[in-house]
Design an enzyme around this catalytic site. Structure first.
Site, PDB file in Angstrom:
ATOM      1  N   GLU A 134       0.843  -1.202   0.000  1.00  0.00           N
ATOM      2  CA  GLU A 134       0.000   0.000   0.000  1.00  0.00           C
ATOM      3  C   GLU A 134       0.880   1.254   0.000  1.00  0.00           C
ATOM      4  O   GLU A 134       2.053   1.208   0.399  1.00  0.00           O
ATOM      5  CB  GLU A 134      -0.892  -0.080   1.255  1.00  0.00           C
ATOM      6  CG  GLU A 134      -1.828   1.057   1.529  1.00  0.00           C
ATOM      7  CD  GLU A 134      -2.850   1.377   0.450  1.00  0.00           C
ATOM      8  OE1 GLU A 134      -2.434   1.567  -0.712  1.00  0.00           O
ATOM      9  OE2 GLU A 134      -4.044   1.503   0.770  1.00  0.00           O
TER      10      GLU A 134
ATOM     11  N   ARG B  31       0.931  11.819  -9.187  1.00  0.00           N
ATOM     12  CA  ARG B  31       1.416  10.464  -8.911  1.00  0.00           C
ATOM     13  C   ARG B  31       2.814  10.257  -9.491  1.00  0.00           C
ATOM     14  O   ARG B  31       3.593   9.458  -8.994  1.00  0.00           O
ATOM     15  CB  ARG B  31       0.480   9.412  -9.530  1.00  0.00           C
ATOM     16  CG  ARG B  31      -0.890   9.343  -8.875  1.00  0.00           C
ATOM     17  CD  ARG B  31      -1.620   8.083  -9.332  1.00  0.00           C
ATOM     18  NE  ARG B  31      -3.038   8.117  -9.047  1.00  0.00           N
ATOM     19  CZ  ARG B  31      -3.600   7.798  -7.887  1.00  0.00           C
ATOM     20  NH1 ARG B  31      -2.839   7.415  -6.884  1.00  0.00           N
ATOM     21  NH2 ARG B  31      -4.905   7.848  -7.724  1.00  0.00           N
TER      22      ARG B  31
HETATM   23  P1  XMP Z   1      -6.973   4.542   5.045  1.00  0.00           P
HETATM   24  O1  XMP Z   1      -7.509   5.767   5.738  1.00  0.00           O
HETATM   25  O2  XMP Z   1      -8.067   3.614   4.652  1.00  0.00           O
HETATM   26  O3  XMP Z   1      -6.454   5.182   3.722  1.00  0.00           O
HETATM   27  O4  XMP Z   1      -5.865   3.908   5.807  1.00  0.00           O
HETATM   28  C1  XMP Z   1      -5.506   4.694   2.947  1.00  0.00           C
HETATM   29  C2  XMP Z   1      -5.608   5.403   1.628  1.00  0.00           C
HETATM   30  O5  XMP Z   1      -5.798   6.793   1.817  1.00  0.00           O
HETATM   31  C3  XMP Z   1      -5.088   7.532   0.884  1.00  0.00           C
HETATM   32  N1  XMP Z   1      -4.310   8.571   1.582  1.00  0.00           N
HETATM   33  C4  XMP Z   1      -3.575   9.488   0.979  1.00  0.00           C
HETATM   34  N2  XMP Z   1      -3.327   9.694  -0.318  1.00  0.00           N
HETATM   35  N3  XMP Z   1      -1.915  11.481   0.254  1.00  0.00           N
HETATM   36  C5  XMP Z   1      -2.496  10.694  -0.676  1.00  0.00           C
HETATM   37  O6  XMP Z   1      -2.237  10.888  -1.841  1.00  0.00           O
HETATM   38  C6  XMP Z   1      -2.099  11.344   1.581  1.00  0.00           C
HETATM   39  O7  XMP Z   1      -1.544  12.074   2.395  1.00  0.00           O
HETATM   40  C7  XMP Z   1      -2.995  10.279   1.967  1.00  0.00           C
HETATM   41  N4  XMP Z   1      -3.418   9.830   3.170  1.00  0.00           N
HETATM   42  C8  XMP Z   1      -4.216   8.776   2.884  1.00  0.00           C
HETATM   43  C9  XMP Z   1      -4.194   6.556   0.175  1.00  0.00           C
HETATM   44  O8  XMP Z   1      -4.672   6.402  -1.133  1.00  0.00           O
HETATM   45  C10 XMP Z   1      -4.322   5.260   0.875  1.00  0.00           C
HETATM   46  O9  XMP Z   1      -4.435   4.212  -0.033  1.00  0.00           O
HETATM   47 MG    MG Z   2      -5.098   7.548  -3.104  1.00  0.00          MG
END
Ligand code: XMP
Ligand code: MG
Length: 184
Positions: free
Chosen positions: A104, A170
């Site tokens: 991830e 990205r």
């Molecule tokens: P959770 O909250 O489910 O989220 O643990 C995981 C997903 O949230 C996105 N995410 C981010 N994406 N910058 C991003 O581009 C960030 O600071 C950020 N924080 C969370 C990410 O896609 C991840 O898969």
């Molecule tokens: Mg994302």
């Protein structure tokens, strides 16, 4: 709703350089190589954010590895999550009896990886571990930890190295802080 503001990536402060990222990816690759000696691994990347980390990590691992991807709906177009996680793309290849590492980009609230971990376990892999490029421990809503983490970061929104704001940035090769006041 106002449309997103796109600041040039060059105006966003660098949090981790390409060299710092590469060093951590190589270190984790070595650790995985050591721990899975003589075995093969299936890396399961979470689209799209983890694609670039997975591409680098796969090449830093010296044991036999294949990869697959899943996709979930999470953050949508902005910086806030709805909390609901839905599977959009399932595995292509069966993982039963395999050594699986879920890959991830960021472990944030933990909702995505908890959902995916549960889902992967239903497929009965031999082992299941989690690798994440970034970890924001402050934001956790559900108890879940990754086995391999490149960097722990504070509660700041980041872009680059696969991570987006509204699908942009990205391709930025380093990891940068996205300004708090942009995109609201
Ligand atoms: P959770 O909250 O489910 O989220 O643990 C995981 C997903 O949230 C996105 N995410 C981010 N994406 N910058 C991003 O581009 C960030 O600071 C950020 N924080 C969370 C990410 O896609 C991840 O898969
Ligand atoms: Mg994302």
């Amino acid at each position: 709703m106002s449309s997103p503001v796109f600041v040039p990536a060059s105006q966003c402060e660098i949090l981790f350089t390409t060299d710092q990222i590469a060093d951590r990816v190589v270190a984790i690759g070595r650790q995985i190589t050591e721990e899975y000696k003589g075995q093969s691994i299936v890396l399961v990347g979470v689209l799209k954010g983890a694609a670039i980390f997975l591409a680098d990590l796969a090449r830093a691992i010296e044991v036999d590895n294949t990869f697959d991807f899943v996709a979930v709906s999470s953050y949508g177009k902005g910086k806030t999550t709805t909390g609901a996680v839905k599977l959009i793309k399932d595995l292509d290849v069966p993982i039963e009896g395999k050594h699986v590492i879920l890959v991830e980009d960021i472990l944030d609230t933990g909702l995505t990886l908890s959902y995916l971990r549960k889902l992967m376990l239903q497929h009965k892999p031999a082992t299941l571990k989690i690798a994440t490029c970034l970890d924001k421990p402050e934001r956790r809503l559900v108890p879940i930890e990754a086995d391999y983490v490149c960097f722990k970061i504070p509660n700041k929104f980041v872009i680059g190295y696969g991570m987006d704001y509204a699908e942009k940035y990205r391709n930025v090769p380093d990891i940068r802080l996205f300004p708090e006041d942009a995109g609201h």
